[in-house]
Each structure stands twice: as C-alpha cells, then as structure tokens.
Scaffold this motif. Structure first.
Motif, PDB file in Angstrom:
ATOM      1  N   UNK A  93       8.909   5.201 -12.718  1.00 55.61           N
ATOM      2  CA  UNK A  93       9.206   3.882 -13.286  1.00 55.61           C
ATOM      3  C   UNK A  93      10.366   3.956 -14.276  1.00 55.61           C
ATOM      4  N   UNK A  94      10.505   5.087 -14.932  1.00 61.27           N
ATOM      5  CA  UNK A  94      11.610   5.270 -15.871  1.00 61.27           C
ATOM      6  C   UNK A  94      12.951   5.103 -15.155  1.00 61.27           C
ATOM      7  N   UNK A  95      13.048   5.647 -13.954  1.00 61.17           N
ATOM      8  CA  UNK A  95      14.301   5.615 -13.207  1.00 61.17           C
ATOM      9  C   UNK A  95      14.498   4.309 -12.438  1.00 61.17           C
ATOM     10  N   UNK A  96      13.413   3.724 -11.963  1.00 60.82           N
ATOM     11  CA  UNK A  96      13.501   2.526 -11.129  1.00 60.82           C
ATOM     12  C   UNK A  96      13.630   1.260 -11.972  1.00 60.82           C
ATOM     13  N   UNK A 141       2.607   5.567 -19.030  1.00 57.22           N
ATOM     14  CA  UNK A 141       1.213   5.274 -18.684  1.00 57.22           C
ATOM     15  C   UNK A 141       0.898   5.339 -17.198  1.00 57.22           C
ATOM     16  N   UNK A 142       1.904   5.163 -16.343  1.00 57.16           N
ATOM     17  CA  UNK A 142       1.638   5.110 -14.899  1.00 57.16           C
ATOM     18  C   UNK A 142       2.321   6.250 -14.151  1.00 57.16           C
ATOM     19  N   UNK A 170      13.526  -2.726 -20.393  1.00 52.46           N
ATOM     20  CA  UNK A 170      13.624  -1.310 -20.768  1.00 52.46           C
ATOM     21  C   UNK A 170      12.322  -0.838 -21.399  1.00 52.46           C
ATOM     22  N   UNK A 171      11.785  -1.608 -22.336  1.00 47.74           N
ATOM     23  CA  UNK A 171      10.529  -1.233 -22.996  1.00 47.74           C
ATOM     24  C   UNK A 171       9.380  -1.169 -21.993  1.00 47.74           C
ATOM     25  N   UNK A 172       9.305  -2.142 -21.099  1.00 47.26           N
ATOM     26  CA  UNK A 172       8.247  -2.139 -20.084  1.00 47.26           C
ATOM     27  C   UNK A 172       8.379  -0.927 -19.163  1.00 47.26           C
ATOM     28  N   UNK A 173       9.614  -0.579 -18.820  1.00 46.17           N
ATOM     29  CA  UNK A 173       9.837   0.586 -17.961  1.00 46.17           C
ATOM     30  C   UNK A 173       9.458   1.884 -18.644  1.00 46.17           C
ATOM     31  N   UNK A 174       9.755   2.003 -19.917  1.00 46.49           N
ATOM     32  CA  UNK A 174       9.369   3.207 -20.665  1.00 46.49           C
ATOM     33  C   UNK A 174       7.848   3.286 -20.772  1.00 46.49           C
ATOM     34  N   UNK A 193       0.834  -1.205   0.000  1.00 47.14           N
ATOM     35  CA  UNK A 193       0.000   0.000   0.000  1.00 47.14           C
ATOM     36  C   UNK A 193       0.870   1.258   0.000  1.00 47.14           C
ATOM     37  N   UNK A 194       1.911   1.236   0.830  1.00 49.87           N
ATOM     38  CA  UNK A 194       2.808   2.398   0.919  1.00 49.87           C
ATOM     39  C   UNK A 194       3.627   2.569  -0.359  1.00 49.87           C
ATOM     40  N   UNK A 195       4.192   1.480  -0.857  1.00 51.13           N
ATOM     41  CA  UNK A 195       5.044   1.536  -2.041  1.00 51.13           C
ATOM     42  C   UNK A 195       4.305   2.076  -3.248  1.00 51.13           C
ATOM     43  N   UNK A 196       3.090   1.576  -3.458  1.00 55.19           N
ATOM     44  CA  UNK A 196       2.322   1.954  -4.649  1.00 55.19           C
ATOM     45  C   UNK A 196       1.288   3.045  -4.374  1.00 55.19           C
ATOM     46  N   UNK A 197       1.271   3.538  -3.130  1.00 52.80           N
ATOM     47  CA  UNK A 197       0.327   4.598  -2.729  1.00 52.80           C
ATOM     48  C   UNK A 197      -1.119   4.201  -3.062  1.00 52.80           C
TER      49      UNK A 197
END
Length: 117
Positions: free
Chosen positions: A98-101, A93-94, A84-88, A31-35
């Motif tokens: 996520x780009x950095x993590x 979209x989210x 890489x593609x999933x992170x981009x 809950x905390x991680x994903x708010x």
C-alpha cells in the motif's frame, strides 16, 4: 501542470480503488486483487463498501481542487496529504504494498505541487 497531471492520476487510482471495494470486492477481480476467500469477502462486503466510499470522497476532493485551478492549491495539498497519510497507515496496518500503490504516488504529486511543477 505536472502536479495537476499527477494529482489527476492519484484521483484515477482512487476511482479504481473505489470500484474494487464497492463493486467487485466479492467478485473474481476483487478476490484476486485483495487475496480474499469468498467467505471473507462476503462477510466483509459492507465494510469494503464503506472503505470504497471514503476513497470516493478523496476523489471528490482531488477533483474539486483541480477544478478550482490555482484557487484549489490548498485543497489539493490537503487531500493529497490525506491520501499519503492513509497510504502510510495502510502500509503499517495491512501491507507494505500500500505504501507504493497509494502513498508514494500521492507523495510525489504533493512534492511536485510544493516545488511548483
């Protein structure tokens, strides 16, 4: 050697993502991680578990490529490209984080492999 270490770190990150999504999505850490609200987490738990399973497949592919050593070069390239593609896509979209993590560590490992590090 450097690219193998970086690939291993990307795999470990995805083990953690899988844990967050499959095990603790609706628990305090998730809950905390994903708010998330408890209501949303409960309603979306099955979707999160599915997403976590996909992260597990990425881990399996990266581990397979590492296990094969030099013969696994193309496999590691493919799976790092997928991460890489999933992170981009996730960043677009989210959320930008996520780009950095996710995407950046995979891209760094990918570049290290291509450059022969």
């Amino acid at each position: 050697m450097v690219s193998n270490i970086l690939t291993g770190l990307v795999a470990l990150l995805h083990v953690y993502f899988m844990y967050l999504e499959m095990v603790v999505w609706d628990k305090p850490l998730g809950l905390k991680t994903f708010r998330l609200t408890q209501e949303f987490a409960t309603a979306s738990k099955a979707l999160a578990m599915n997403q976590g399973l996909y992260n597990g497949f990425l881990v399996a592919g990266l581990a397979w490529g590492l296990w094969l050593g030099d013969s696994g070069f193309a496999i590691r390239i493919f799976f790092l490209g997928c991460v890489t593609a999933a992170g981009i896509f996730g960043a677009v979209t989210v959320g930008k984080k996520i780009l950095y993590v996710q995407a950046l560590p995979a891209l760094i490992a990918l570049l290290a492999m291509i450059c022969g590090f």
